[in-house]
Design a protein around this motif. Structure first.
Motif, PDB file in Angstrom:
ATOM      1  N   UNK A   1       1.315  -1.244  -0.003  1.00  0.00           N
ATOM      2  CA  UNK A   1      -0.131   0.287  -0.351  1.00  0.00           C
ATOM      3  C   UNK A   1       0.589   1.353  -0.137  1.00  0.00           C
ATOM      4  N   UNK A   2       0.511   2.456  -0.667  1.00  0.00           N
ATOM      5  CA  UNK A   2       1.220   3.293  -1.591  1.00  0.00           C
ATOM      6  C   UNK A   2       0.201   4.660   0.012  1.00  0.00           C
ATOM      7  N   UNK A   3       1.088   5.247   1.219  1.00  0.00           N
ATOM      8  CA  UNK A   3       0.677   5.840   2.123  1.00  0.00           C
ATOM      9  C   UNK A   3       0.910   7.263   1.899  1.00  0.00           C
ATOM     10  N   UNK A   4       1.162   8.266   2.718  1.00  0.00           N
ATOM     11  CA  UNK A   4       1.299   9.689   2.207  1.00  0.00           C
ATOM     12  C   UNK A   4       2.161   9.123   3.484  1.00  0.00           C
ATOM     13  N   UNK A   5       3.166  10.619   4.316  1.00  0.00           N
ATOM     14  CA  UNK A   5       4.148  10.513   4.706  1.00  0.00           C
ATOM     15  C   UNK A   5       3.053  10.345   6.442  1.00  0.00           C
ATOM     16  N   UNK A   6       2.395  11.244   6.110  1.00  0.00           N
ATOM     17  CA  UNK A   6       0.971  11.712   7.888  1.00  0.00           C
ATOM     18  C   UNK A   6       0.989  10.430   8.206  1.00  0.00           C
TER      19      UNK A   6
END
Length: 306
Positions: free
Chosen positions: A180-185
């Motif tokens: 899964x690709x998630x934003x840093x936050x």
């Protein structure tokens, strides 16, 4: 003159002589200045001791700074450009070693290996308060967030998945990978384990705020110490916001004797050796030898950064 500025082990020295030829490379201890060899130095094999603007200016014959590794934040790149010195690194050569070290640090923190090792050696391994076992854990079933998805993270991810972890990552762009690709936050806020795999740049310096991580999480850093706000890391570990940390790199190296990290029981420490295995050294020296050959043969260099 080809110079290796490092504190090589006997095996490292033997590998240098085997790959380059006996006596071809001049060894200078990493703690010693390069003053004596600088005037004749044409290629510098660089490990960790900073290559400053002054070092480059003092070496008029220098044509190549070959990083034995990936990160070039310890090289004065602007000065290299000004003096016409090529800078090369070697992406991928240490990825296996770094991935394995990151995994070992995760396991050491979760299973509290140093704590039980010390007690066992003291004959107290079977007398610890039973509650100590309530604070160990497994990788399986946890969410592991990878900050960056380069060579080392790409090797680590399938191992984590095979152990039953949910693997997520953040990077400049999403990849065609089964994670899964998630934003840093989101990655910081929701990962049970956060592992760092990005270079140190002006953009990434201090990017990781440990107090913004999920409560009870583990931070693993085999990349660069300055990616993390170290004061906040100490606070997060001391106050119990973080479960623990596995650290191979630090904002200041060697780690100062007065560093509070040294006294924290929930931290596993190593002296920036994630990359350093005999296998990595052979791969690295092979690339370095090829680039030196290309340099003296006026051929295009491999992995040129500057």
């Amino acid at each position: 003159m080809i110079v290796l500025h490092a504190r090589p082990s006997p095996g490292f020295r033997a590998a240098v002589d085997r790959i380059f030829g006996a006596g071809v490379v001049v060894h200078v201890d990493e703690a010693a200045p390069l003053d004596e060899v600088a005037p004749e130095m044409t290629a510098l094999l660089h490990v960790l001791t900073p290559v400053t603007r002054e070092v480059i200016a003092a070496a008029p014959k220098l044509k190549l700074i070959q990083k034995l590794g990936v990160g070039v934040n310890t090289i004065a790149l602007d000065a290299a450009r000004e003096h016409g010195v090529a800078v090369c690194n070697m992406p991928g050569t240490n990825s296996q070693a770094v991935a394995e070290m990151a995994l070992s640090l995760m396991l050491a923190v979760l299973r509290r290996t140093p704590f039980f090792d010390r007690r066992t050696r003291a004959g107290e391994g079977w007398t610890a308060d039973p509650s100590e076992l309530d604070s160990v854990g497994e990788i399986g079933g946890r969410t592991v967030g990878l900050v960056g998805f380069g060579h080392s993270a790409g090797r680590l991810a399938p191992a984590l998945a095979a152990l039953g972890a949910r693997v997520a990552y953040t990077a400049r762009t999403s990849r065609d990978v089964p994670y899964e690709y998630w934003p840093q936050e989101k990655l910081s806020a929701e990962s049970d384990i956060l592992s760092l795999h990005i270079p140190l740049t002006d953009e990434t310096r201090g990017r990781i705020d440990p107090l913004a991580m999920k409560r009870g999480a583990v931070l693993v850093n085999t990349a660069r110490g300055e990616l993390v706000d170290e004061a906040k890391l100490v606070q997060a570990l001391s106050e119990g916001h973080l479960r623990g940390a596995g650290l191979d790199v630090f904002a200041q190296e060697p780690l100062p004797a007065e560093s509070p990290l040294l006294s924290l029981p929930n931290v596993v420490l190593a002296p920036h050796i994630a990359w350093l295995t005999p296998e990595t050294l052979v791969r690295s020296l092979t690339v370095a030898h090829e680039n030196c050959r290309r340099l003296f043969g006026a051929e295009p260099l491999l992995h040129q950064v500057v």
